[in-house]
Scaffold this motif. Sequence first.
Motif, short mmCIF file in Angstrom:
data_model
loop_
_atom_site.label_atom_id
_atom_site.label_comp_id
_atom_site.label_asym_id
_atom_site.label_seq_id
_atom_site.Cartn_x
_atom_site.Cartn_y
_atom_site.Cartn_z
N ASP A 29 0.77 -1.32 0.02
CA ASP A 29 -0.01 0.07 0.07
C ASP A 29 0.89 1.18 -0.01
O ASP A 29 1.69 1.61 0.99
CB ASP A 29 -0.81 0.13 1.18
CG ASP A 29 -2.03 0.84 1.14
OD1 ASP A 29 -1.73 2.12 0.41
OD2 ASP A 29 -3.28 0.68 1.38
N ASN A 30 0.82 2.09 -0.88
CA ASN A 30 1.53 3.21 -1.24
C ASN A 30 0.95 4.25 -0.34
O ASN A 30 1.48 5.56 -0.39
CB ASN A 30 1.68 3.62 -2.69
CG ASN A 30 2.45 2.40 -3.43
OD1 ASN A 30 3.46 1.90 -3.06
ND2 ASN A 30 1.93 2.25 -4.48
N GLY A 31 0.00 4.37 0.30
CA GLY A 31 -0.83 5.47 1.05
C GLY A 31 -1.35 6.53 0.14
O GLY A 31 -1.81 7.58 0.83
N ASN A 32 -1.36 6.25 -1.08
CA ASN A 32 -2.04 7.39 -1.90
C ASN A 32 -3.15 7.02 -2.74
O ASN A 32 -3.63 7.49 -3.89
CB ASN A 32 -1.12 8.00 -2.77
CG ASN A 32 -0.07 6.98 -3.57
OD1 ASN A 32 -0.55 5.77 -3.58
ND2 ASN A 32 0.65 7.51 -4.26
N GLY A 33 -3.86 5.73 -2.37
CA GLY A 33 -4.71 5.03 -3.27
C GLY A 33 -4.36 4.04 -4.32
O GLY A 33 -4.96 3.57 -5.09
N THR A 34 -3.09 4.09 -4.26
CA THR A 34 -2.22 3.00 -5.35
C THR A 34 -1.63 1.69 -4.29
O THR A 34 -1.31 2.21 -3.15
CB THR A 34 -1.30 3.45 -6.14
OG1 THR A 34 -0.27 4.04 -5.53
CG2 THR A 34 -1.83 4.84 -6.80
N PHE A 35 -1.54 0.67 -5.18
CA PHE A 35 -0.67 -0.20 -4.58
C PHE A 35 0.48 -0.75 -5.27
O PHE A 35 0.14 -0.34 -6.61
CB PHE A 35 -1.62 -1.56 -4.30
CG PHE A 35 -2.00 -2.11 -5.29
CD1 PHE A 35 -1.51 -3.52 -5.89
CD2 PHE A 35 -3.30 -1.92 -6.00
CE1 PHE A 35 -1.80 -4.19 -7.08
CE2 PHE A 35 -3.72 -2.79 -7.21
CZ PHE A 35 -3.13 -3.51 -7.71
N THR A 36 1.55 -1.53 -5.16
CA THR A 36 2.40 -1.75 -5.84
C THR A 36 2.83 -3.39 -5.51
O THR A 36 2.94 -3.68 -4.31
CB THR A 36 3.81 -1.43 -5.54
OG1 THR A 36 3.61 0.21 -5.92
CG2 THR A 36 4.97 -1.63 -6.25
N ASN A 37 2.68 -4.25 -6.49
CA ASN A 37 2.95 -5.55 -6.38
C ASN A 37 4.32 -5.99 -6.04
O ASN A 37 5.23 -5.21 -6.47
CB ASN A 37 2.46 -6.33 -7.67
CG ASN A 37 1.00 -6.49 -7.82
OD1 ASN A 37 0.35 -7.13 -6.94
ND2 ASN A 37 0.17 -6.42 -8.93
N PRO A 38 4.61 -7.09 -5.55
CA PRO A 38 3.85 -8.07 -4.73
C PRO A 38 2.86 -7.52 -3.69
O PRO A 38 3.31 -6.61 -2.97
CB PRO A 38 4.52 -9.28 -4.54
CG PRO A 38 5.80 -8.91 -3.98
CD PRO A 38 5.97 -7.50 -5.16
N LEU A 39 1.77 -8.39 -3.38
CA LEU A 39 0.77 -8.04 -2.44
C LEU A 39 1.59 -8.40 -0.95
O LEU A 39 1.64 -7.58 -0.05
CB LEU A 39 -0.44 -8.79 -2.49
CG LEU A 39 -1.55 -8.45 -3.19
CD1 LEU A 39 -2.65 -9.58 -2.99
CD2 LEU A 39 -2.01 -7.04 -3.09
N MET A 40 2.30 -9.61 -0.96
CA MET A 40 3.07 -9.80 0.18
C MET A 40 4.25 -10.61 -0.35
O MET A 40 4.37 -11.52 -1.05
CB MET A 40 2.20 -10.97 1.23
CG MET A 40 0.98 -10.68 1.78
SD MET A 40 0.05 -11.59 2.72
CE MET A 40 -0.93 -12.48 1.34
N TRP A 41 5.64 -9.90 0.01
CA TRP A 41 6.85 -10.47 -0.60
C TRP A 41 7.40 -11.42 0.32
O TRP A 41 8.32 -11.39 0.90
CB TRP A 41 7.71 -9.26 -0.64
CG TRP A 41 8.76 -9.62 -1.60
CD1 TRP A 41 9.31 -10.78 -1.98
CD2 TRP A 41 9.50 -8.64 -2.62
NE1 TRP A 41 10.28 -10.50 -3.14
CE2 TRP A 41 10.38 -9.20 -3.32
CE3 TRP A 41 9.34 -7.25 -2.56
CZ2 TRP A 41 11.16 -8.80 -4.15
CZ3 TRP A 41 10.18 -6.79 -3.55
CH2 TRP A 41 11.01 -7.23 -4.49
N GLY A 42 6.58 -12.67 0.37
CA GLY A 42 6.97 -13.76 1.21
C GLY A 42 6.14 -14.69 0.55
O GLY A 42 5.58 -14.76 -0.53
N ASP A 43 6.19 -15.89 1.21
CA ASP A 43 5.89 -17.39 0.47
C ASP A 43 4.35 -17.70 0.93
O ASP A 43 3.91 -18.07 1.77
CB ASP A 43 6.69 -18.42 1.02
CG ASP A 43 6.51 -19.82 0.18
OD1 ASP A 43 6.52 -19.77 -1.13
OD2 ASP A 43 6.49 -20.90 0.72
#
Length: 518
Positions: A29-43
Motif C-alpha cells: 500500500d503506497n498510502g495514496n490510493g495505489t498499490f505496488t505488487n507483490p501483495l506480500m513479498w513472502g511465501d
Amino acid sequence: MNKYILFFLLMMVSNVLLAQKRNTAYTPDNGNGTFTNPLMWGDWPDPDVIRVGDDFYLISTSMHYVPGSPIARSKDLVNWEMAGYAVPRYDDDPRYDMKGGNAYLKGSWANTIRYHNGTFYVGFCTPNISRTEPGCFSMCTAKDVKGPWTRTIFKEYMYDPGLFFDDDGKVYVAHGQERLFITELNADGLSVKTPRKEIYNNKEYPYLEGSHLYKINGKYYLMSTTGGKKGREICLRSDDIYGPYESKEVIRDDHTYPGNGLHQGGMVQMKDGSWWFIIMQDRGAIGRVPNLEPVTWVDGWPMLGENGKGVETYKKPDVGKTYPIVVPATSEDFAAAKLGLQWQWNHNPDDQKWSLNERKGYLRLKAGKAAKLSEARNTLTQRVQGPFSSGTVEMDVSGLKDGNIAGFGIFELPYAFVAIQQKDRQQSIIMMNADRTVTSIPFKGKKVWFKSNVTHIGFKASFAYSIDGKKYQPIGDTLNMALGLNWTANRFALFNYSTEDSGIDGHADFNWFRFDLK
C-alpha cells in the motif's frame, strides 16, 4: 523530468518508507490510493480468494508446516493480516510426528476456500506420503475462520482442487494434472456423490493444474495454469460444467521478475461487480508471492492485468472507503498465552517440549534427540521476506545441557544457523552451514543475541552474534539459499535439539524475535 511527476514519485516512495517503518514488514500500500505488487513479498503459494460480505479471505499452501492451510483476511484486497489456520495438526500418519520418518513436503497442497450457507470450506490435496501409498483429499469446515475446524479425509485423491457450489445446489471439485476432471460431491461437501469425469485433455495446453471454477452469467469458467516458473494462466469456458470447454490464454507475463511468469490463483468479484485476480509469481528461495491483477472482460473472457501485462503500481480496488495499512504479524515478544499466527512448526510439535508459561514472557524450547536440525521436532518458523529482511533473537542459554544445540537460523535445504553448542559443560557459539561447522567460538554467559540477514539478490543469508545485545559480530560464511524442499521457501527458525541422550530436556529460553526490513 516534470516537477509534478517528480513530486508524485517522491510522495510514493515516502509513503512506502513510512508504512514500512511503522509496520516493520513489507507493504504494497503506497498510502495514496495505489498499490505496488507483490501483495506480500513472502511465501504465500497457490492462492485462492473469496469475499464474504465486506471481508476478503485468502488461503495458501503450507505443505508440512503446522498449523497448516494459513488464511489471511483483508478489507480492500491490498492490506492483509493473518486470520487463522484450517488444520491445527495432522493426526493421520506418525511421520507428521517425525516417527518412522518425516513428512516434509506433505500436508496441505493447493488449498481452495469457499463460503456457503454460513460455513467456511477449505479443501486441499496431500500427495502420497511414500511411493507405495496413494494421496488423499481433505475438506475442512468451520463457522469461523478462527476455528474450530473439522477435517474430513476422503479416500479419493483430487490434485490441485477447486471447490465450487453451483446455484442449483450441486457441489463440485475441479481437479487434475495434465488431464482435468470434475467430481461431484454430496450436498454437505463431505463425500463423493459422482466419481470423477474427465472434462479436458487437449493438445493445445497439454499440461494444466491449479484449477478454480466459477459460474458467471450462466457460463462455467475454469481458471488453470500451465505450471512451472514460465507458467501462464489459461481460462476454459463452457455452457455445461462437464464441457465441452473452449480455451484462451488470459495472461502470459514475466516482466516484473524475468523467467518467472504469473500463474495460478483465484478470482473474486467486488460489490460493484468488478473482478480481480490474485495470482502467484515465483521469487526463488524467498517464495511464491501473490500479485493482485485487475480483470477486464473482453468478448466474454476474463483478461488479467493491463494490456496483457501484469500491473506493477495500480489503483487500489474500490471498496467504498479507505482502510488503514496492515501487514501480517512478524515480531513477537512471547508475552501472550498463545503463539502469534505468524509462527508454524516444521512438523507436529511435541507439546511437552515447548511452553509459554514455564517462564513468563519467554518461549521455552526443550531439547529432543536429533542428529541434525532437519531431524529435529519443534523447530519454530516464519517466512523470510523480500526484498531484504532480518531476524534477531535474544536467548537465555543457562538451561542448556550437554549435547544441546540451540539457536537461530534459516531453514530449508540446505539450512544454516548460529547457535550455542554445549559439550562437557562448556559452551561455544557455532555457525553451521549445511550440517558443517564453519566457526566455533568459546562462550561464557547466560544471554546471547543472534541475527540473520536475507536478501533476494542472489538469495543470500548472513549471520551475526552479540554478547551484549548492542554490538554484532559477523560469523561464519554465507548461506546460498535454495529450494531443496521443493516448493517451500526459506524461513527464519528458532530451535533446540540434542545430539546426546544426556541433553534431552535441556532448555533454551527465547525472550523475543524481531523482524526488520533491512
